[in-house]
Design an enzyme around this catalytic site. Sequence first.
Site, PDB file in Angstrom:
ATOM      1  N   LYS A  53      41.126  40.672  43.486  1.00  0.00           N
ATOM      2  CA  LYS A  53      42.051  40.199  42.275  1.00  0.00           C
ATOM      3  C   LYS A  53      42.947  39.047  42.659  1.00  0.00           C
ATOM      4  CE  LYS A  53      42.195  44.740  40.141  1.00  0.00           C
ATOM      5  NZ  LYS A  53      41.116  44.620  39.196  1.00  0.00           N
ATOM      6  N   PHE A 111      40.772  55.114  42.249  1.00  0.00           N
ATOM      7  CA  PHE A 111      40.028  54.251  41.451  1.00  0.00           C
ATOM      8  C   PHE A 111      39.801  53.194  42.199  1.00  0.00           C
ATOM      9  CE2 PHE A 111      39.197  50.601  38.795  1.00  0.00           C
ATOM     10  CZ  PHE A 111      38.063  51.069  37.953  1.00  0.00           C
ATOM     11  N   ASP A 170      42.907  50.307  50.386  1.00  0.00           N
ATOM     12  CA  ASP A 170      42.394  49.752  49.348  1.00  0.00           C
ATOM     13  C   ASP A 170      43.486  48.704  48.669  1.00  0.00           C
ATOM     14  OD1 ASP A 170      41.621  48.594  46.828  1.00  0.00           O
ATOM     15  OD2 ASP A 170      40.266  50.278  46.293  1.00  0.00           O
TER      16      ASP A 170
END
Length: 397
Positions: free
Chosen positions: A255, A141, A226
């Site tokens: 984030k 994801f 990532d």
Amino acid sequence: MSSSKQIIDQTEKYGAHNYKPKEVVFAYSDGCMVKNPEGDEFYDMLSAYSALNFGHRHPEIVQAAKDQLDNVTLSSRAFYNNILGEFCEQLCKMTGKNMVLPMNTGAEAVETAIKTARRWGSFVKKVEDGKQEIIVCSENFHGRTVTIISMSTDEVARKGYGPFTPGFKVVKYGCLEALEAAITPNTVGFLMEPVQGEAGVITPPEGFMKKAYELCKSKNVLFIADEVQTGFARTGTMFACEYEGFEPDVYIFGKALGGGIMPISAVVANDDILGVFTPGSHGSTFGGNPLACAVALKSMEILKRDDYPKQAREKGEYFKSKLKEIKNSKIVDIRGRGLLIGVEFDCNAAPYVKKLIENGVLAKETHDFTIRFAPPVVITYEQLDDACAKIKKAFEE
């Protein structure tokens, strides 16, 4: 203030239905706690998918935002601003790299990393333009853009969105043999999550990442990590790659970098990689805006000063030990690193999420069978004890 039901009804009436939220309305938040309009209190054990490592409304980060609001919030990249350079320097010092390309969201940063790898492959590795290949992992994801879902194996995320962007190969997560077999002279990058959060808090076999990095290095392929969800102390080290003692060629961040206040993301690498960009070849109006940079600077300062990696590591072990005391024959695994923990059931986990909410704990199931717990790093041991008692009640009923 409107009631929870009124707010939910309004949102469902006027908002597109691309999400199906749990029926809890955030009206007030502080630290690891949130309240709904009725005043009911909940432990936030999802932390906006790790964007809230500092908790809600960390006072120093809020103050940094307020101070910057009194000066300048946006310059665009048509001009310099007095905060961006300091942000880039501090992020370079934190990562050991020497160049930063700022963006806004995690998906934008992933797109930027893809463009980086392809441009590096064309300009430096001399792969024919249009033939660059990037290898990704099954169950990944990385975001929701058309290019990113083109490399996804989640059919729900892909259905109805074709035609897809070519240039990607998918290999089994954590399988070195599959990675080696997939590499060709046209391979420019290998992109992976050090911990697959959305897939159910899945970690690769011990030593895989370092071996994969060494393999990539021997084949002149960029290793791209990532760390949008795992970065900035979430897994018990500042960056999850540190768990295996290596630095990837390219970091992707988002984030938590924004301290739970502002969206900000970045691709970080050395200038022999990010130096392939020239004026006009990539950009973002809001990327590197002074408000987000001021927030990120304060966030990085707090991360180091208060040793968030140590806090996440020690609290995570404590939390896992408490979870393992719960007696429920439906629980088949409790796993994770730091304060990113998955509890896997042999049945659909959604009913347990509902019970958690009824007991004042907010979490969410992923891939049907696993409940992900990722409380803010600032959660206290007393709060952990209280939350664990509520989790135990929900799981053992």
